[in-house]
Design an enzyme around this catalytic site. Structure first.
Site, PDB file in Angstrom:
ATOM      1  CE  LYS A 106      16.605  32.268 -22.799  1.00 11.48           C
ATOM      2  NZ  LYS A 106      16.870  32.609 -21.388  1.00 11.48           N
ATOM      3  CE  LYS A 407       1.986 -15.507  -6.277  1.00 13.13           C
ATOM      4  NZ  LYS A 407       1.772 -14.999  -7.650  1.00 13.13           N
ATOM      5  CG  ASP A 429      11.749  -2.842   6.747  1.00 14.15           C
ATOM      6  OD1 ASP A 429      10.690  -2.499   6.174  1.00 14.15           O
ATOM      7  OD2 ASP A 429      11.786  -3.722   7.615  1.00 14.15           O
ATOM      8  CB  SER A 434      10.630  -6.138  16.974  1.00  8.13           C
ATOM      9  OG  SER A 434      10.216  -6.642  15.713  1.00  8.13           O
ATOM     10  CB  SER A 437       9.773  -7.281   9.057  1.00  7.04           C
ATOM     11  OG  SER A 437      10.179  -5.943   9.247  1.00  7.04           O
TER      12      SER A 437
END
Length: 506
Positions: A106, A407, A429, A434, A437
């Site tokens: 306190k 894009k 990740d 594998s 990525s």
């Protein structure tokens, strides 16, 4: 790990929202300690501190798997003089590292607040401290300088003589459209002001819950904060206690059925077997929570199944079981991105809908990243982006990510986020199967003039994937290996021997 994260983990691991006070008050010592204590006191011997320590240590050893936090009251220790502070240090050191410690101080003095924060957080290693709100944000700021620590602001007392102050000015004036008064009483003004002092991880509230209506009003103003309830057991028989507990849970639980910490009745300290009372109280509360009819619009309060597995075998054994219990690991034949067919499926995307588990997963990543050198964190789309975002917020590092595809319009960026050429990036990740990525993501990042040294994942599928990462020029780090997951699930009885062997040979 932040105080709130540590608290959530302890709640999940021990299936308990109970907080136990560690107060060396001779008046409530059990018989086996009190006789020795009184004998030494009458002889003027200083070994009384040793008996108090023996008592405190016994309580910790008996209850550490039944509570979510311990709360030593500083006043009891300082009242014992220099020996009491030595007792406090020994008591704090005996508490398991995974259990949060709330120092009930306190604290209300601005001039000594910086020293108090340094002593409590750095020297004593507590996780949170109670403070008085009436000095204002200046006092709170001294403690909030420690990002992984927290303050609990005392905003309401059940003490009858406190009402004249905290209910001021007009407790009887109600607004026609809400249960709150037209002019907020002082204690609700405290709550309202505290909302701007710190985030949810670093500030909780302490509320005397003998009056559930006051607790409900605090919860309405602070819907997402942890609340430590006080004064909820005194003066009630069993029937009254059950009704009171239901009212307190209804008033204090958040919309997800959590966010509430309840104290253990101090009778536990006086018992020769405190674990009996604490276990009974924990089970009573859990049953009451399960029976409470609450609307849960965001996500369910999830508690793991009880398991008697030896937690010393693996530091993340509980987390593995939690992942299994929420469906992140299932046994079904699945075609992987690489074209391989596995007899099981691991879906870590589920964790984002389970805040307790998500927080625990982020904490395990953070343990690895804290030992690495980097300038920014990069998440590999799409599975690890929530994790990378959580890590960036927790560790206070900027986030970037390589686009999965560029894009043909707009800025046509390969990397999203701000960065400077030559900076070092740590790649995050979710699972290495594998390694494709993660390696491709790291190479995209490097093609923009950045450096990648480390790739950190949650699960290493093994089968030589880390060797492939290293041959590509990166250092792999994993929280878990698939073999560790398999072994833990089998030991805990979550999977059959057939499933264990299937996973072992996949």
């Amino acid at each position: 790990m932040s105080f709130a994260a540590k608290l959530r983990t302890a709640i999940a691991n021990n299936q308990s929202i109970l907080c136990l006070g560690l107060d060396p008050n001779p008046e409530v010592m059990p018989t086996q300690y009190r006789a020795k204590y009184d004998s030494e006191m009458s002889a003027g011997d200083d070994r009384t501190i040793a008996y108090l320590w023996e008592w405190m240590n016994f309580i910790i050893q008996s209850t550490s798997n039944l509570v979510c936090a311990y709360k030593p009251t500083l006043g009891f220790y300082t009242a014992l003089g220099a020996g009491g502070l030595e007792l406090l240090v020994k008591t704090l050191a005996a508490i398991p590292s995974e259990i949060p410690i709330i120092l009930d101080a306190k604290h209300a003095d601005l001039n000594s607040s910086s020293v108090m924060a340094k002593t409590a957080f750095e020297q004593w290693g507590v996780d949170a401290i109670t403070v008085s709100p009436y000095i204002g944000q200046d006092l709170a700021a001294r403690f909030l300088m420690y990002p992984d620590k927290a303050i609990l602001v005392s905003c309401y007392s059940s003490n009858a003589t406190a009402q004249d102050f905290q209910e001021y000015p007009h407790p009887e004036m109600k607004s026609p459209s809400t249960s709150l008064p037209k002019s907020l009483p002082m204690y609700l003004n405290v709550v309202q002001n505290c909302q701007a002092w710190a985030g949810m991880e670093n500030l909780a509230l302490e509320v005397g819950a003998a009056v559930p209506d006051a607790l409900a009003k605090v919860r309405s103003l602070a819907p997402e904060r942890f609340i430590l309830a006080r004064s909820i057991w005194a003066g009630r028989d069993n029937g009254q206690r059950s009704a009171s507990l239901a009212a307190i849970l209804k008033a204090g639980l958040d919309s997800n059925g959590g966010g509430l910490i309840l104290p253990v009745n101090q009778d536990a300290l006086a018992m020769g077997e405190p674990d009996v009372l604490v276990r009974s109280l924990r089970d009573e509360i859990n049953q009451a929570i399960a029976a409470t009819d609450r609307q849960q619009p965001i996500c369910d309060l999830w508690m793991p199944n009880v398991c008697l597995i030896d937690r010393q075998r693996h530091p993340h054994a509980n987390l593995i079981l939690q992942l299994f219990d929420i469906g992140c690991i299932t046994f079904e034949e699945t075609v992987q991105a690489s074209g391989q067919i596995f007899p099981y499926y691991i879906d870590l995307r589920r964790i984002i809908s389970n805040p307790q588990v998500f927080e625990a997963v982020i904490a395990t990543y953070a343990e690895i990243l804290q030992n690495l050198q980097f300038d920014r964190i990069a998440g590999i789309p799409y599975g690890s982006l929530p994790t990378a975002s959580g890590l960036a917020l927790r560790l206070n590092f900027p986030l970037i990510f390589p686009r999965k595809e560029v894009k043909a319009y707009g800025a046509r960026r390969l990397i999203e986020g701000n960065y400077e050429a030559g900076e070092t990036i740590v790649v995050v990740d979710d699972i290495l199967i594998s390694g494709k990525s993660a390696i491709e993501g790291a190479q995209k990042i490097e093609s923009c003039g950045l450096r990648v040294r480390d790739i950190v994942v949650f699960i290493d599928h093994e089968s030589g994937v880390c060797d492939r990462i290293q041959k590509s020029g990166y250092s792999p780090h994993a929280v878990l290996k698939i073999s560790e997951i398999n072994e833990t699930l089998y030991q805990s009885g979550r999977i059959s021997e057939k499933q264990f062997l299937t996973l072992s040979h996949s």
